[in-house]
Design a protein around this motif. Structure first.
Motif, PDB file in Angstrom:
ATOM      1  N   ASP A 271     -15.082  -1.181  -6.609  1.00 23.23           N
ATOM      2  CA  ASP A 271     -15.040  -1.812  -5.290  1.00 23.23           C
ATOM      3  C   ASP A 271     -13.789  -2.667  -5.142  1.00 23.23           C
ATOM      4  N   THR A 272     -13.381  -3.323  -6.221  1.00 22.77           N
ATOM      5  CA  THR A 272     -12.144  -4.108  -6.187  1.00 22.77           C
ATOM      6  C   THR A 272     -10.956  -3.195  -5.869  1.00 22.77           C
ATOM      7  N   LEU A 273     -10.919  -2.044  -6.533  1.00 20.96           N
ATOM      8  CA  LEU A 273      -9.850  -1.077  -6.264  1.00 20.96           C
ATOM      9  C   LEU A 273      -9.918  -0.577  -4.833  1.00 20.96           C
ATOM     10  N   TYR A 274     -11.126  -0.264  -4.375  1.00 21.15           N
ATOM     11  CA  TYR A 274     -11.308   0.270  -3.022  1.00 21.15           C
ATOM     12  C   TYR A 274     -10.820  -0.729  -1.975  1.00 21.15           C
ATOM     13  N   ARG A 275     -11.178  -1.990  -2.161  1.00 18.82           N
ATOM     14  CA  ARG A 275     -10.759  -3.021  -1.207  1.00 18.82           C
ATOM     15  C   ARG A 275      -9.242  -3.179  -1.200  1.00 18.82           C
ATOM     16  N   LEU A 276      -8.642  -3.151  -2.388  1.00 22.19           N
ATOM     17  CA  LEU A 276      -7.188  -3.293  -2.466  1.00 22.19           C
ATOM     18  C   LEU A 276      -6.485  -2.092  -1.848  1.00 22.19           C
ATOM     19  N   PHE A 277      -6.945  -0.889  -2.191  1.00 23.18           N
ATOM     20  CA  PHE A 277      -6.303   0.332  -1.691  1.00 23.18           C
ATOM     21  C   PHE A 277      -6.371   0.434  -0.168  1.00 23.18           C
ATOM     22  N   ASN A 278      -7.406  -0.200   0.425  1.00 22.16           N
ATOM     23  CA  ASN A 278      -7.557  -0.137   1.873  1.00 22.16           C
ATOM     24  C   ASN A 278      -7.109  -1.417   2.572  1.00 22.16           C
ATOM     25  N   SER A 279      -6.459  -2.296   1.827  1.00 21.72           N
ATOM     26  CA  SER A 279      -5.950  -3.532   2.422  1.00 21.72           C
ATOM     27  C   SER A 279      -4.698  -3.231   3.245  1.00 21.72           C
ATOM     28  N   ARG A 280      -4.296  -4.191   4.040  1.00 21.18           N
ATOM     29  CA  ARG A 280      -3.163  -3.996   4.939  1.00 21.18           C
ATOM     30  C   ARG A 280      -1.895  -3.606   4.193  1.00 21.18           C
ATOM     31  N   GLY A 281      -1.685  -4.205   3.031  1.00 17.66           N
ATOM     32  CA  GLY A 281      -0.460  -3.926   2.295  1.00 17.66           C
ATOM     33  C   GLY A 281      -0.406  -2.556   1.654  1.00 17.66           C
ATOM     34  N   TYR A 282      -1.570  -1.932   1.443  1.00 17.98           N
ATOM     35  CA  TYR A 282      -1.610  -0.651   0.727  1.00 17.98           C
ATOM     36  C   TYR A 282      -2.148   0.518   1.545  1.00 17.98           C
ATOM     37  N   PHE A 283      -2.678   0.242   2.750  1.00 16.00           N
ATOM     38  CA  PHE A 283      -3.410   1.266   3.488  1.00 16.00           C
ATOM     39  C   PHE A 283      -2.568   2.521   3.738  1.00 16.00           C
ATOM     40  N   PHE A 284      -1.314   2.343   4.082  1.00 15.12           N
ATOM     41  CA  PHE A 284      -0.461   3.486   4.426  1.00 15.12           C
ATOM     42  C   PHE A 284       0.350   4.000   3.240  1.00 15.12           C
ATOM     43  N   SER A 285       0.065   3.501   2.062  1.00 14.12           N
ATOM     44  CA  SER A 285       0.792   3.927   0.863  1.00 14.12           C
ATOM     45  C   SER A 285      -0.134   4.698  -0.067  1.00 14.12           C
ATOM     46  N   GLY A 286       0.426   5.726  -0.711  1.00 20.05           N
ATOM     47  CA  GLY A 286      -0.366   6.493  -1.677  1.00 20.05           C
ATOM     48  C   GLY A 286      -0.237   5.959  -3.083  1.00 20.05           C
ATOM     49  N   ASP A 287       0.620   4.955  -3.262  1.00 14.05           N
ATOM     50  CA  ASP A 287       0.867   4.385  -4.591  1.00 14.05           C
ATOM     51  C   ASP A 287       0.354   2.952  -4.685  1.00 14.05           C
ATOM     52  N   VAL A 288       0.206   2.494  -5.909  1.00 15.29           N
ATOM     53  CA  VAL A 288      -0.241   1.127  -6.158  1.00 15.29           C
ATOM     54  C   VAL A 288       0.541   0.571  -7.342  1.00 15.29           C
ATOM     55  N   ARG A 289       0.836  -0.730  -7.294  1.00 12.79           N
ATOM     56  CA  ARG A 289       1.541  -1.374  -8.407  1.00 12.79           C
ATOM     57  C   ARG A 289       0.550  -1.690  -9.524  1.00 12.79           C
ATOM     58  N   ILE A 290       0.876  -1.297 -10.738  1.00 16.18           N
ATOM     59  CA  ILE A 290       0.008  -1.550 -11.890  1.00 16.18           C
ATOM     60  C   ILE A 290      -0.208  -3.045 -12.080  1.00 16.18           C
TER      61      ILE A 290
END
Length: 372
Positions: A133-152
């Motif tokens: 759920d933590t990952l899901y919330r971050l991946f769908n946050s404003r800063g990441y919503f339109f990006s397919g990548d995430v910073r480790i």
């Protein structure tokens, strides 16, 4: 002499008093111990209650587990930029409720279940879903919503906890989800093994060989639907459906003609059905119209109840009738049409409609109807 006699009587009285007090205490203690000991029937009821509580936790944890798709259900895209991490969440708007139900079940189990192993696995399983759920919330946050990548660096505690692999500080969301999916099953499976009479899992964990076969079958299903036989062979040159793929390549023109003929048959059938539906619609025939609406049709009862005759409509004509497969496995087809209505005053209006039809034993039924 008299003094010695008095002492002897005092000794006798004290002895009698002490014996009486001791007997009373022993009797009281016996009654207390007896009240603390439960009967076999009481112990059986208590054990059953605890087992039911554990089964309830298992049910809730399996439900939130099934909100997520296994990696073998998500085909890799040809290019990383086309990968869609949203495909991993299966239960849509029900997700938040399923998670809260699991959280409440595990919290309640702490009071109802005294088996440390069961509580340990239930808590560990919930921990995995909390991290997801933590990952899901971050991946769908404003800063990441339109990006397919995430910073480790933004998810490092989770990466370290589950020993997720990465090469650089940036990786795809899909790569993280793919590695997390296997962890969501581990503790749920262990929990089921600890619970007496746990029901069979409707979505069991597959072996690596079974998972590979499932991915192969899914790839072939998508390839066959789109006639992308070469694409399948590129991924699985020795796959389970390789022979069928090569045969399909040789018969590609024939298969295309068969599909076109079949779709034309469906189109003619649906055009005739649509004419009957519109006729009932204009006449306000609730019975006939209702027979065409599927039980899956949204607000079906309300929709039928509001149907009224339209005496101002003199005639109608179906134009530009097109049909496309929506889900051929479920016999779902999308019909897009324009309907020309002529009023008794000789005025014309054209309405576009999009109708989703389902083929059933009763015939064609309408699942959705969209109009302006």
């Amino acid at each position: 002499m008299l003094i010695h006699c008095h002492r002897f009587l005092l000794f006798i009285l004290c002895t009698v008093f002490a014996l009486t007090l001791t007997c009373s205490l022993c009797s009281a203690q016996g009654r207390t111990n007896g009240s603390r000991q439960s009967s076999p029937a009481q112990r059986s009821v208590l054990k059953s209650s605890k087992n039911e509580a554990a089964l309830g936790v298992l049910t809730r944890l399996r439900a939130i587990r099934d909100c997520w798709a296994d990696s073998y259900m998500i085909l890799p895209s040809n290019t990383p930029s086309e990968e869609n991490d949203s495909l991993f969440l299966m239960c849509g708007t029900e997700y938040r409720l399923r998670l809260m139900e699991a959280q409440s079940a595990v919290a309640d189990a702490a009071d109802a279940v005294n088996d440390k192993a069961i509580l340990r696995e239930a808590t560990a399983a919930l921990g995995v879903f909390s991290d997801l759920d933590t990952l899901y919330r971050l991946f769908n946050s404003r800063g990441y919503f339109f990006s397919g990548d995430v910073r480790i660096s933004d998810i490092y505690p989770i990466v370290h906890k589950y020993n997720l692999t990465y090469n650089e500080n940036s990786t795809s969301k899909v790569a993280i989800y793919r590695q997390m999916m296997q962890h969501r099953r581990i503790h749920v499976d262990r929990l089921a093994e600890l619970i007496e009479g746990a029901p069979a899992d409707s979505n069991p964990t597959l072996t690596p060989a079974q998972a590979e076969a499932a991915t192969d079958d899914l790839t072939w299903s998508r390839a066959a639907k789109g006639m992308a036989y070469e694409w399948y062979l590129g991924r699985y040159p020795k796959g389970r459906h390789a022979a069928e793929a090569r045969d399909s390549i040789a018969r590609k023109d024939q298969i295309r003609k068969e599909r076109d003929d079949q779709l034309e048959t469906v189109r003619r059938s649906l055009q005739d059905t649509t004419h009957k539906v519109l006729e009932a619609y204009v006449r306000g025939d609730k019975v006939t119209y209702g027979n065409f609406l599927s039980s899956r049709f949204p607000s079906r009862g309300i929709y039928i109840a509001k149907l009224k005759p339209q005496p101002e409509v003199a005639s109608f004509e179906i134009k530009d009738f097109e049909v496309n497969p929506y889900d051929s496995e479920q016999q779902l087809y999308r019909a897009t049409i324009n309907v020309r209505y002529v009023s008794i005053f000789n005025k014309e209006r054209v309405y576009p409609y999009s109708i989703l039809y389902l083929k059933t034993d009763r015939g064609w039924e309408i699942v959705e109807w969209h109009s302006p």
